[in-house]
Design a protein around this motif. Sequence first.
Motif, PDB file in Angstrom:
ATOM      1  N   ILE A 138      -5.018  -0.998   7.292  1.00  0.00           N
ATOM      2  CA  ILE A 138      -3.763  -1.683   6.990  1.00  0.00           C
ATOM      3  C   ILE A 138      -3.926  -3.189   7.178  1.00  0.00           C
ATOM      4  O   ILE A 138      -4.512  -3.647   8.161  1.00  0.00           O
ATOM      5  CB  ILE A 138      -2.632  -1.164   7.890  1.00  0.00           C
ATOM      6  CG1 ILE A 138      -2.413   0.343   7.640  1.00  0.00           C
ATOM      7  CG2 ILE A 138      -1.342  -1.934   7.641  1.00  0.00           C
ATOM      8  CD1 ILE A 138      -1.361   0.971   8.543  1.00  0.00           C
ATOM      9  N   LEU A 139      -3.390  -3.958   6.218  1.00  0.00           N
ATOM     10  CA  LEU A 139      -3.375  -5.418   6.308  1.00  0.00           C
ATOM     11  C   LEU A 139      -1.960  -5.879   6.628  1.00  0.00           C
ATOM     12  O   LEU A 139      -1.014  -5.512   5.939  1.00  0.00           O
ATOM     13  CB  LEU A 139      -3.838  -6.040   4.981  1.00  0.00           C
ATOM     14  CG  LEU A 139      -3.740  -7.565   4.869  1.00  0.00           C
ATOM     15  CD1 LEU A 139      -4.662  -8.246   5.887  1.00  0.00           C
ATOM     16  CD2 LEU A 139      -4.071  -8.025   3.443  1.00  0.00           C
TER      17      LEU A 139
ATOM     18  N   LEU B 120      -5.057  -6.011  -8.594  1.00  0.00           N
ATOM     19  CA  LEU B 120      -5.411  -5.781  -7.190  1.00  0.00           C
ATOM     20  C   LEU B 120      -4.318  -5.037  -6.424  1.00  0.00           C
ATOM     21  O   LEU B 120      -4.430  -4.837  -5.217  1.00  0.00           O
ATOM     22  CB  LEU B 120      -5.687  -7.120  -6.490  1.00  0.00           C
ATOM     23  CG  LEU B 120      -6.870  -7.924  -7.037  1.00  0.00           C
ATOM     24  CD1 LEU B 120      -6.965  -9.279  -6.347  1.00  0.00           C
ATOM     25  CD2 LEU B 120      -8.173  -7.149  -6.855  1.00  0.00           C
ATOM     26  N   LEU B 121      -3.279  -4.615  -7.134  1.00  0.00           N
ATOM     27  CA  LEU B 121      -2.172  -3.933  -6.468  1.00  0.00           C
ATOM     28  C   LEU B 121      -2.413  -2.421  -6.491  1.00  0.00           C
ATOM     29  O   LEU B 121      -1.612  -1.649  -7.004  1.00  0.00           O
ATOM     30  CB  LEU B 121      -0.855  -4.279  -7.162  1.00  0.00           C
ATOM     31  CG  LEU B 121       0.429  -4.164  -6.316  1.00  0.00           C
ATOM     32  CD1 LEU B 121       0.313  -5.027  -5.062  1.00  0.00           C
ATOM     33  CD2 LEU B 121       1.626  -4.592  -7.133  1.00  0.00           C
ATOM     34  N   SER B 122      -3.539  -2.026  -5.899  1.00  0.00           N
ATOM     35  CA  SER B 122      -3.919  -0.609  -5.891  1.00  0.00           C
ATOM     36  C   SER B 122      -3.408   0.116  -4.650  1.00  0.00           C
ATOM     37  O   SER B 122      -3.650   1.313  -4.498  1.00  0.00           O
ATOM     38  CB  SER B 122      -5.441  -0.497  -5.955  1.00  0.00           C
ATOM     39  OG  SER B 122      -6.040  -1.182  -4.864  1.00  0.00           O
ATOM     40  N   MET B 123      -2.731  -0.603  -3.767  1.00  0.00           N
ATOM     41  CA  MET B 123      -2.228  -0.013  -2.524  1.00  0.00           C
ATOM     42  C   MET B 123      -0.731  -0.294  -2.414  1.00  0.00           C
ATOM     43  O   MET B 123      -0.229  -1.255  -2.996  1.00  0.00           O
ATOM     44  CB  MET B 123      -2.949  -0.613  -1.309  1.00  0.00           C
ATOM     45  CG  MET B 123      -2.690  -2.093  -1.089  1.00  0.00           C
ATOM     46  SD  MET B 123      -3.433  -3.151  -2.349  1.00  0.00           S
ATOM     47  CE  MET B 123      -2.843  -4.768  -1.893  1.00  0.00           C
ATOM     48  N   PRO B 124       0.013   0.531  -1.679  1.00  0.00           N
ATOM     49  CA  PRO B 124       1.429   0.260  -1.461  1.00  0.00           C
ATOM     50  C   PRO B 124       1.613  -1.023  -0.646  1.00  0.00           C
ATOM     51  O   PRO B 124       0.880  -1.262   0.315  1.00  0.00           O
ATOM     52  CB  PRO B 124       1.919   1.483  -0.679  1.00  0.00           C
ATOM     53  CG  PRO B 124       0.889   2.540  -0.909  1.00  0.00           C
ATOM     54  CD  PRO B 124      -0.404   1.822  -1.079  1.00  0.00           C
ATOM     55  N   VAL B 125       2.573  -1.833  -1.049  1.00  0.00           N
ATOM     56  CA  VAL B 125       2.896  -3.067  -0.329  1.00  0.00           C
ATOM     57  C   VAL B 125       4.339  -2.986   0.155  1.00  0.00           C
ATOM     58  O   VAL B 125       5.252  -2.766  -0.640  1.00  0.00           O
ATOM     59  CB  VAL B 125       2.712  -4.306  -1.223  1.00  0.00           C
ATOM     60  CG1 VAL B 125       3.149  -5.564  -0.482  1.00  0.00           C
ATOM     61  CG2 VAL B 125       1.261  -4.438  -1.674  1.00  0.00           C
ATOM     62  N   ILE B 126       4.517  -3.152   1.462  1.00  0.00           N
ATOM     63  CA  ILE B 126       5.856  -3.150   2.064  1.00  0.00           C
ATOM     64  C   ILE B 126       6.225  -4.593   2.374  1.00  0.00           C
ATOM     65  O   ILE B 126       5.565  -5.250   3.169  1.00  0.00           O
ATOM     66  CB  ILE B 126       5.885  -2.301   3.340  1.00  0.00           C
ATOM     67  CG1 ILE B 126       5.528  -0.839   3.025  1.00  0.00           C
ATOM     68  CG2 ILE B 126       7.260  -2.377   4.002  1.00  0.00           C
ATOM     69  CD1 ILE B 126       5.387   0.033   4.253  1.00  0.00           C
TER      70      ILE B 126
ATOM     71  N   PHE C  30      -7.514  -1.817   0.960  1.00  0.00           N
ATOM     72  CA  PHE C  30      -6.597  -1.438   2.020  1.00  0.00           C
ATOM     73  C   PHE C  30      -5.774  -0.245   1.567  1.00  0.00           C
ATOM     74  O   PHE C  30      -5.499  -0.075   0.369  1.00  0.00           O
ATOM     75  CB  PHE C  30      -5.672  -2.606   2.386  1.00  0.00           C
ATOM     76  CG  PHE C  30      -6.379  -3.739   3.088  1.00  0.00           C
ATOM     77  CD1 PHE C  30      -6.623  -3.684   4.447  1.00  0.00           C
ATOM     78  CD2 PHE C  30      -6.824  -4.832   2.373  1.00  0.00           C
ATOM     79  CE1 PHE C  30      -7.285  -4.718   5.097  1.00  0.00           C
ATOM     80  CE2 PHE C  30      -7.486  -5.879   3.002  1.00  0.00           C
ATOM     81  CZ  PHE C  30      -7.724  -5.814   4.370  1.00  0.00           C
ATOM     82  N   ASP C  31      -5.379   0.572   2.534  1.00  0.00           N
ATOM     83  CA  ASP C  31      -4.511   1.706   2.226  1.00  0.00           C
ATOM     84  C   ASP C  31      -3.040   1.299   2.189  1.00  0.00           C
ATOM     85  O   ASP C  31      -2.214   1.998   1.590  1.00  0.00           O
ATOM     86  CB  ASP C  31      -4.699   2.804   3.283  1.00  0.00           C
ATOM     87  CG  ASP C  31      -6.133   3.306   3.320  1.00  0.00           C
ATOM     88  OD1 ASP C  31      -6.633   3.706   2.268  1.00  0.00           O
ATOM     89  OD2 ASP C  31      -6.738   3.278   4.413  1.00  0.00           O
ATOM     90  N   LEU C  32      -2.733   0.149   2.822  1.00  0.00           N
ATOM     91  CA  LEU C  32      -1.339  -0.304   2.893  1.00  0.00           C
ATOM     92  C   LEU C  32      -1.333  -1.772   3.305  1.00  0.00           C
ATOM     93  O   LEU C  32      -2.201  -2.214   4.058  1.00  0.00           O
ATOM     94  CB  LEU C  32      -0.563   0.524   3.924  1.00  0.00           C
ATOM     95  CG  LEU C  32       0.929   0.220   4.081  1.00  0.00           C
ATOM     96  CD1 LEU C  32       1.723   0.841   2.931  1.00  0.00           C
ATOM     97  CD2 LEU C  32       1.469   0.764   5.406  1.00  0.00           C
ATOM     98  N   VAL C  33      -0.332  -2.523   2.795  1.00  0.00           N
ATOM     99  CA  VAL C  33      -0.167  -3.928   3.183  1.00  0.00           C
ATOM    100  C   VAL C  33       1.280  -4.154   3.605  1.00  0.00           C
ATOM    101  O   VAL C  33       2.214  -3.736   2.911  1.00  0.00           O
ATOM    102  CB  VAL C  33      -0.516  -4.881   2.021  1.00  0.00           C
ATOM    103  CG1 VAL C  33      -0.206  -6.333   2.415  1.00  0.00           C
ATOM    104  CG2 VAL C  33      -1.987  -4.754   1.637  1.00  0.00           C
ATOM    105  N   LEU C  34       1.464  -4.784   4.764  1.00  0.00           N
ATOM    106  CA  LEU C  34       2.778  -5.261   5.215  1.00  0.00           C
ATOM    107  C   LEU C  34       2.806  -6.758   4.948  1.00  0.00           C
ATOM    108  O   LEU C  34       2.027  -7.513   5.548  1.00  0.00           O
ATOM    109  CB  LEU C  34       2.981  -4.969   6.698  1.00  0.00           C
ATOM    110  CG  LEU C  34       3.173  -3.480   7.058  1.00  0.00           C
ATOM    111  CD1 LEU C  34       2.952  -3.262   8.550  1.00  0.00           C
ATOM    112  CD2 LEU C  34       4.551  -3.009   6.655  1.00  0.00           C
ATOM    113  N   LEU C  35       3.674  -7.210   4.045  1.00  0.00           N
ATOM    114  CA  LEU C  35       3.626  -8.585   3.544  1.00  0.00           C
ATOM    115  C   LEU C  35       4.952  -9.303   3.772  1.00  0.00           C
ATOM    116  O   LEU C  35       5.998  -8.887   3.253  1.00  0.00           O
ATOM    117  CB  LEU C  35       3.284  -8.556   2.042  1.00  0.00           C
ATOM    118  CG  LEU C  35       3.259  -9.880   1.292  1.00  0.00           C
ATOM    119  CD1 LEU C  35       2.248 -10.845   1.909  1.00  0.00           C
ATOM    120  CD2 LEU C  35       2.934  -9.643  -0.176  1.00  0.00           C
TER     121      LEU C  35
END
Length: 221
Positions: free
Chosen positions: A4-5, A72-78, A46-51
């Motif tokens: 996770i990022l 590059l938006l291959s992961m869910p972004v919250i 990354f499997d997930l990004v908190l932005l």
Amino acid sequence: MANILVVDDELGIRDLLSEILNDEGHNVELAENASQARNARQREEFDLVLLDIWMPDTDGVSLLKEWAAGGLLSMPVIMMSGHATIDTAVEATRIGAFSFLEKPITLQKLLKAVEQGLARHQLRKTVPVVPSEPEPRIEPTPLPVMPSNEQLSQAQQLFDLDKPLREARDGFEKAYFEFHLAQENGSMTRVAEKTGLERTHLYRKLRQLGVDLSRSKRNAI
């Protein structure tokens, strides 16, 4: 364990989210601005990004657009923010954000959003790729049907459509919350659950809109 990022310009929030997610068994990488986030995303998956939305160099919505445009938006972004409007949240979702968390973020909402985001990511990885079919023939889009004079008259009776958009929207939101307060007999707890708002945020919103809270305070659970 997920990778996770966390992207946020506030050190305290980065440290808190990192501690919580590490306790949940995840591997967490931190970035304090969009530049560091770009480098991290280019370097690994990354499997997930908190932005966070509001950052000093490039805001989160702009970074989200960059990732979407660059594939590059291959992961869910919250997305996260304490000051974003509904329009900003809608725009981020339209671009490709998975969900939106309003600060201050409760532990329950954080863990639930992360769990749902990781489940979505896992589903994407496990669903087999179906060969693409020929694109269907695109039919001409019919012209929009203009509302009748009667429909316009009914709308004007409900809301003052001559007001600026912000004032008209406040009028709608006030009527919306007053309706739910009446439906739930003034129970702030049930209204908060029905509208998806935290109670503290709901109280603040109602005061801002000038909704009479005297009945709600008498009947609140």
